[in-house]
Design a protein around this motif. Structure first.
Motif, PDB file in Angstrom:
ATOM      1  N   HIS A 306       0.856  -1.269  -0.091  1.00 18.94           N
ATOM      2  CA  HIS A 306      -0.126  -0.102   0.384  1.00 18.94           C
ATOM      3  C   HIS A 306       0.786   1.235   0.478  1.00 18.94           C
ATOM      4  O   HIS A 306       0.500   2.577  -0.530  1.00 18.94           O
ATOM      5  CB  HIS A 306      -0.836   0.163   1.244  1.00 18.94           C
ATOM      6  N   GLN A 307       1.879   1.145   0.946  1.00 21.48           N
ATOM      7  CA  GLN A 307       2.915   2.197   0.730  1.00 21.48           C
ATOM      8  C   GLN A 307       3.841   2.582  -0.914  1.00 21.48           C
ATOM      9  O   GLN A 307       4.365   3.529  -1.434  1.00 21.48           O
ATOM     10  CB  GLN A 307       3.897   2.179   1.566  1.00 21.48           C
ATOM     11  N   CYS A 308       3.661   1.341  -1.165  1.00 19.31           N
ATOM     12  CA  CYS A 308       4.257   1.561  -2.425  1.00 19.31           C
ATOM     13  C   CYS A 308       3.641   1.617  -3.883  1.00 19.31           C
ATOM     14  O   CYS A 308       4.116   2.890  -4.554  1.00 19.31           O
ATOM     15  CB  CYS A 308       5.030  -0.185  -3.396  1.00 19.31           C
ATOM     16  N   TRP A 309       2.377   1.471  -3.805  1.00 17.54           N
ATOM     17  CA  TRP A 309       1.145   2.293  -4.085  1.00 17.54           C
ATOM     18  C   TRP A 309       0.616   3.518  -4.209  1.00 17.54           C
ATOM     19  O   TRP A 309       1.174   4.676  -5.106  1.00 17.54           O
ATOM     20  CB  TRP A 309       0.122   1.793  -4.269  1.00 17.54           C
ATOM     21  N   GLY A 319       0.888  13.086  -7.549  1.00 18.79           N
ATOM     22  CA  GLY A 319       0.763  13.135  -5.975  1.00 18.79           C
ATOM     23  C   GLY A 319      -1.303  13.769  -6.012  1.00 18.79           C
ATOM     24  O   GLY A 319      -1.912  13.643  -5.157  1.00 18.79           O
ATOM     25  N   MET A 320      -2.157  12.996  -7.197  1.00 19.55           N
ATOM     26  CA  MET A 320      -3.611  13.706  -7.708  1.00 19.55           C
ATOM     27  C   MET A 320      -3.975  11.718  -7.783  1.00 19.55           C
ATOM     28  O   MET A 320      -3.084  11.346  -8.525  1.00 19.55           O
ATOM     29  CB  MET A 320      -3.616  14.641  -8.605  1.00 19.55           C
ATOM     30  N   ASP A 321      -5.275  11.394  -6.923  1.00 18.49           N
ATOM     31  CA  ASP A 321      -5.286  10.129  -7.476  1.00 18.49           C
ATOM     32  C   ASP A 321      -6.286  10.426  -9.303  1.00 18.49           C
ATOM     33  O   ASP A 321      -6.985  11.422  -9.644  1.00 18.49           O
ATOM     34  CB  ASP A 321      -7.117   9.825  -6.120  1.00 18.49           C
ATOM     35  N   CYS A 322      -6.313   9.528  -9.874  1.00 21.75           N
ATOM     36  CA  CYS A 322      -6.221   9.723 -11.168  1.00 21.75           C
ATOM     37  C   CYS A 322      -7.467   8.855 -11.422  1.00 21.75           C
ATOM     38  O   CYS A 322      -8.289   7.404 -11.796  1.00 21.75           O
ATOM     39  CB  CYS A 322      -5.588   8.408 -12.204  1.00 21.75           C
ATOM     40  N   VAL A 323      -9.096   9.307 -10.852  1.00 22.95           N
ATOM     41  CA  VAL A 323     -10.066   8.886 -10.101  1.00 22.95           C
ATOM     42  C   VAL A 323     -10.858   8.616 -12.115  1.00 22.95           C
ATOM     43  O   VAL A 323     -11.942   8.184 -12.097  1.00 22.95           O
ATOM     44  CB  VAL A 323     -10.518  10.264  -9.314  1.00 22.95           C
ATOM     45  N   ASP A 324     -10.535   9.244 -12.885  1.00 24.29           N
ATOM     46  CA  ASP A 324     -11.168   9.159 -14.335  1.00 24.29           C
ATOM     47  C   ASP A 324     -10.621   8.217 -15.362  1.00 24.29           C
ATOM     48  O   ASP A 324     -10.831   7.784 -16.261  1.00 24.29           O
ATOM     49  CB  ASP A 324     -11.057  10.685 -15.450  1.00 24.29           C
ATOM     50  N   GLN A 325      -9.360   7.376 -14.694  1.00 26.64           N
ATOM     51  CA  GLN A 325      -8.816   6.406 -15.330  1.00 26.64           C
ATOM     52  C   GLN A 325      -8.297   5.890 -15.029  1.00 26.64           C
ATOM     53  O   GLN A 325      -7.326   5.230 -14.667  1.00 26.64           O
ATOM     54  CB  GLN A 325      -6.741   7.277 -15.513  1.00 26.64           C
ATOM     55  N   CYS A 326      -9.593   4.691 -14.697  1.00 30.38           N
ATOM     56  CA  CYS A 326     -10.142   3.256 -13.446  1.00 30.38           C
ATOM     57  C   CYS A 326      -8.484   2.266 -14.076  1.00 30.38           C
ATOM     58  O   CYS A 326      -7.759   1.488 -13.662  1.00 30.38           O
ATOM     59  CB  CYS A 326     -10.933   2.715 -13.372  1.00 30.38           C
ATOM     60  N   LEU A 328      -5.856   2.726 -16.444  1.00 28.10           N
ATOM     61  CA  LEU A 328      -4.339   3.095 -15.155  1.00 28.10           C
ATOM     62  C   LEU A 328      -4.291   2.965 -14.393  1.00 28.10           C
ATOM     63  O   LEU A 328      -2.822   2.295 -14.336  1.00 28.10           O
ATOM     64  CB  LEU A 328      -4.145   4.844 -15.561  1.00 28.10           C
ATOM     65  N   GLU A 329      -5.260   2.906 -13.394  1.00 28.29           N
ATOM     66  CA  GLU A 329      -5.001   2.481 -11.686  1.00 28.29           C
ATOM     67  C   GLU A 329      -4.637   0.637 -12.068  1.00 28.29           C
ATOM     68  O   GLU A 329      -3.752   0.551 -11.045  1.00 28.29           O
ATOM     69  CB  GLU A 329      -6.005   2.751 -10.714  1.00 28.29           C
ATOM     70  N   LYS A 330      -5.174   0.157 -12.429  1.00 30.33           N
ATOM     71  CA  LYS A 330      -4.989  -1.076 -12.564  1.00 30.33           C
ATOM     72  C   LYS A 330      -4.246  -1.683 -12.803  1.00 30.33           C
ATOM     73  O   LYS A 330      -3.329  -2.726 -12.101  1.00 30.33           O
ATOM     74  CB  LYS A 330      -7.208  -1.997 -13.604  1.00 30.33           C
ATOM     75  N   ILE A 331      -3.727  -1.062 -14.358  1.00 30.90           N
ATOM     76  CA  ILE A 331      -2.403  -1.370 -14.524  1.00 30.90           C
ATOM     77  C   ILE A 331      -0.797  -0.885 -14.108  1.00 30.90           C
ATOM     78  O   ILE A 331      -0.594  -1.201 -13.425  1.00 30.90           O
ATOM     79  CB  ILE A 331      -1.663  -0.570 -15.772  1.00 30.90           C
ATOM     80  N   GLY A 332      -0.784   0.134 -13.150  1.00 34.63           N
ATOM     81  CA  GLY A 332      -0.343   0.942 -12.336  1.00 34.63           C
ATOM     82  C   GLY A 332      -0.416  -0.071 -11.139  1.00 34.63           C
ATOM     83  O   GLY A 332       1.111  -0.586 -10.621  1.00 34.63           O
ATOM     84  N   LYS A 333      -1.441  -0.914 -10.469  1.00 38.01           N
ATOM     85  CA  LYS A 333      -1.292  -1.532  -9.144  1.00 38.01           C
ATOM     86  C   LYS A 333      -0.419  -2.483  -9.323  1.00 38.01           C
ATOM     87  O   LYS A 333       0.402  -3.379  -8.907  1.00 38.01           O
ATOM     88  CB  LYS A 333      -2.415  -1.603  -8.525  1.00 38.01           C
ATOM     89  N   GLU A 334      -0.750  -3.532 -10.682  1.00 35.81           N
ATOM     90  CA  GLU A 334       0.424  -4.810 -11.102  1.00 35.81           C
ATOM     91  C   GLU A 334       1.258  -4.387 -11.956  1.00 35.81           C
ATOM     92  O   GLU A 334       2.411  -4.952 -10.892  1.00 35.81           O
ATOM     93  CB  GLU A 334      -0.333  -4.915 -12.274  1.00 35.81           C
TER      94      GLU A 334
END
Length: 661
Positions: A306-309, A319-326, A328-334
């Motif tokens: 969770h700290q890596c993320w 430093g901003m949450d990419c709420v419109d790019q779900c 990208l968030e999924k790929i980023g976590k992988e």
């Protein structure tokens, strides 16, 4: 590097053809030059495909190395011709321009190789990387870190009193490369509680080469905040003993690899005079911990996912949450999960993806074959992926940084001037080369390939900034440069390989000067002592673009004028009243720095012949007046101002700035 180099060659060749047409003196040369330019453009068109294949095909590496050498030879040929045109203009007569036909035969051989390799011949496209912050909602994400917990544990170990037969205690921080050992140590070292508990503090960067004399000297300079001219180990140890006697002392030894217990005992011997001596060591090697520790080892763990993320979000999304790019968030976590809890790996890839909003690009990084290349070394995989997706114009600038030793503080101004000298920065109608160089430095920092350390003033009063490279990133630069860049610190070496083109040398400079200098394009010589160095062997370095002499020398040989490719000349501690007149034959010279040349009283009358000169820096000399020809330097950007130069030629400066800007 070859693509950037060939771009420089093509630009130079185009200028040369234009110059020969305008002068009307070398009409016979045009056909050869145009053929050479056409061949080089063909080579350039294949390099984009070749560099991509270099990642996967070992057979291409050898070909690229040969191509690079041919490109260097081509640059020398075109540069020779350009030099002759400039010489003709200076001497106001028709020049007998060198004939490049012999080199052209070598270009022809390369064309045969191109056909055999069947590489794609398509124009290389430079991608503009722009962060699309408009896609990101302004929801600030806090970056978590385990460093604060580790910091408190290490501080507690440092400040606690321990029963021991010796006054010296050693704490070892162990962890994989890229985990943040140095970052944690910095936090501890600069904590006010730690600073208040010790009378003397010092930091020495060790790396692979554990030299007791060098490290003792580094400790002295760090503790005293000044340079140390001593060179003998016995006198250095005596000096260190005087500094620490009866004091509470903290010493950091960063990145230790040496496993020889005898070296360790010799290094810490002067600290026996201290009242209390605490040594904080960082290492990737468990064996080092066994040999050096006297207090419990602190093992730095992996960063929780969770700290890596959170760290990834900080660098990838600003430093901003990419709420419109779900997606990208999924790929980023992988991608984060592939980084194995290593902060440097996360930071590197996140900094790269900050410039990308295309989902396919993110997926390509996630599925890259590089992840299979280095098992159990996620940080190096991440760095390689980031490097291979770096814009082509930036790669040679990054690799050039690996010629400096590890932990070396890079001067922004010096770095940009050296890049200019090597042709890595091309002129732009809208911006100066210096402005473009500043953008390159900023981009390397945004991509997390270099870290900003401090802002300061140079010794001649101009604003400057200092940067450093992480050890693993330095290793990457060395690997990607294919042995072209080399740093020698207190090392004996019989000769330089002809694969080496850029060399930094600290101490034992005579060893290098007596060896093979034929293929060098950059030579930086520095020394800790005041020993007089003889420079007659510099005449062998006919291909030099950059020469920096931070050594004591009595005489600059007249043969300096034969280094006709030279663009950058930095002289420190020059001990003569005047420069050799032949320096005015360096028509390609763009940067001339004269620092602490206290005996120097004048410049050559023909200094105005150096029409390409962009920077003339004079600091702490005895020069009383500038020659009248100085006003011919129409490309000069600026001269130093204020108390560092003698005010009795202020009128000359005003004249120069009127005519030269």
């Amino acid at each position: 590097m070859a693509r950037a180099l060939l771009s420089s060659i093509i630009t130079l060749g185009a200028k040369l053809v234009a110059a020969t047409r305008s002068s009307g003196s070398v009409e016979a040369l045009e056909d050869d030059m145009n053929w050479t330019m056409s061949t080089l453009k063909g080579i350039q068109a294949t390099l984009r495909d070749a560099e991509e294949r270099e990642i996967r095909e070992e057979s291409v590496k050898l070909w690229l190395k040969e191509l690079r050498e041919v490109a260097y030879a081509a640059e020398d040929v075109l540069d020779d011709c350009h030099y002759e045109v400039m010489r003709a203009k200076v001497e106001a007569r028709t020049a007998a321009v060198a004939d490049p036909s012999k080199k052209n035969r070598r270009f022809g051989e390369v064309c045969v190789d191109l056909e055999a390799l069947h590489l794609q011949e398509e124009e290389a496209q430079v991608t503009d990387f722009v962060a699309k912050d408009s896609l990101r909602k302004r929801k600030i994400v806090q970056v978590g870190s385990s460093s604060s917990e580790g910091k408190e544990e290490v501080i507690e170990l440092l400040l606690s009193d321990h029963d021991s037969a010796s006054n010296i205690s050693t704490i070892v921080i162990v962890g994989k490369g890229g985990l943040g050992k140095t970052t944690l140590t910095n936090l501890v070292y600069n904590d006010p509680r730690v600073r208040q508990s010790f009378d003397r503090t010092g930091w020495a960067c060790v790396s692979e080469f554990f030299d007791v004399r060098r490290l003792t000297k580094a400790m002295i300079e760090s503790i005293s905040h000044g340079s140390c001219p001593l060179t003998e180990l016995s006198t250095l140890q005596g000096n260190l003993m005087n500094l620490v006697r009866g004091k509470r002392v903290l010493i950091v030894l960063d990145d230790v690899w040496n496993e020889q217990h005898s070296d360790w005992e010799l290094l810490q011997a002067p600290l026996l005079c201290a009242k209390v001596a605490k040594i904080l060591v960082t290492t990737r090697n468990d064996a080092v911990a066994v040999i050096m520790q006297t207090l419990p080892t602190y093992r730095l763990g992996y960063l929780p996912e969770h700290q890596c993320w959170a760290l990834f979000q900080h660098y990838a999304f600003g430093g901003m949450d990419c709420v419109d790019q779900c997606n990208l968030e999924k790929i980023g976590k992988e991608i984060v999960s592939k980084c194995g809890g290593l902060p440097l790996a996360v930071k590197s890839l996140a900094s790269l993806l900050r410039f990308e909003v295309d989902e396919d690009c993110w997926t390509e990084i996630l599925e890259s074959e590089e992840w299979q290349s280095y098992v159990d070394n996620e940080t190096f995989v991440a760095l390689r992926i980031s490097y291979h997706r770096m814009p082509p114009y930036l790669k040679p600038c990054f690799r050039f940084c690996s010629m400096f030793p590890k932990n070396y503080q890079l001067s922004k101004k010096q770095l940009i001037q050296l890049w200019i000298a090597q042709g890595y920065i091309q002129s732009d109608s809208r911006k100066t080369m210096e402005e473009i160089g500043n953008e390159y430095v900023d981009e390397l920092m945004r991509r997390s390939f270099i870290d900003h350390m401090s802002d300061h003033s140079t010794f001649y009063g101009e604003d400057d900034s200092a940067y450093k490279m992480h050890d693993l990133i330095h290793d990457l630069g060395g690997l990607m440069s294919e042995k072209e860049h080399y740093a020698m610190v207190d090392a004996e070496m019989s000769d330089l390989s002809d694969e080496v083109h850029h060399v930094f040398v600290k101490n034992n400079v005579e060893t290098v000067l007596s060896g093979n200098l034929t293929d060098l394009r950059t030579l930086i010589l520095t020394t800790d002592d005041s020993k007089i160095i003889h420079l007659d062997d510099l005449a062998k370095a006919q291909c030099l673009r950059a020469l920096e002499l931070e050594v004591h020398f009595l005489k600059l040989p007249n043969s300096i004028g034969n280094l006709k490719h030279l663009r950058y000349l930095f002289l420190l501690h020059y001990e003569q009243k005047s420069l050799p007149p032949s320096i005015c034959l360096l028509y390609n010279l763009q940067i001339l720095v004269l620092a602490y040349c206290h005996q120097l009283v004048d410049l050559p009358e023909s200094i105005g012949n150096l029409n390409n000169l962009r920077h003339l820096t004079i600091a702490f000399s005895s020069i009383g007046r500038l020659p009248e020809s100085i006003c011919q330097l129409s490309n000069l950007q600026k001269l130093p101002e204020g108390p560092l130069i003698y005010m009795n030629y202020q009128k000359d400066l005003e004249t120069l700035l009127t005519y030269g800007t």
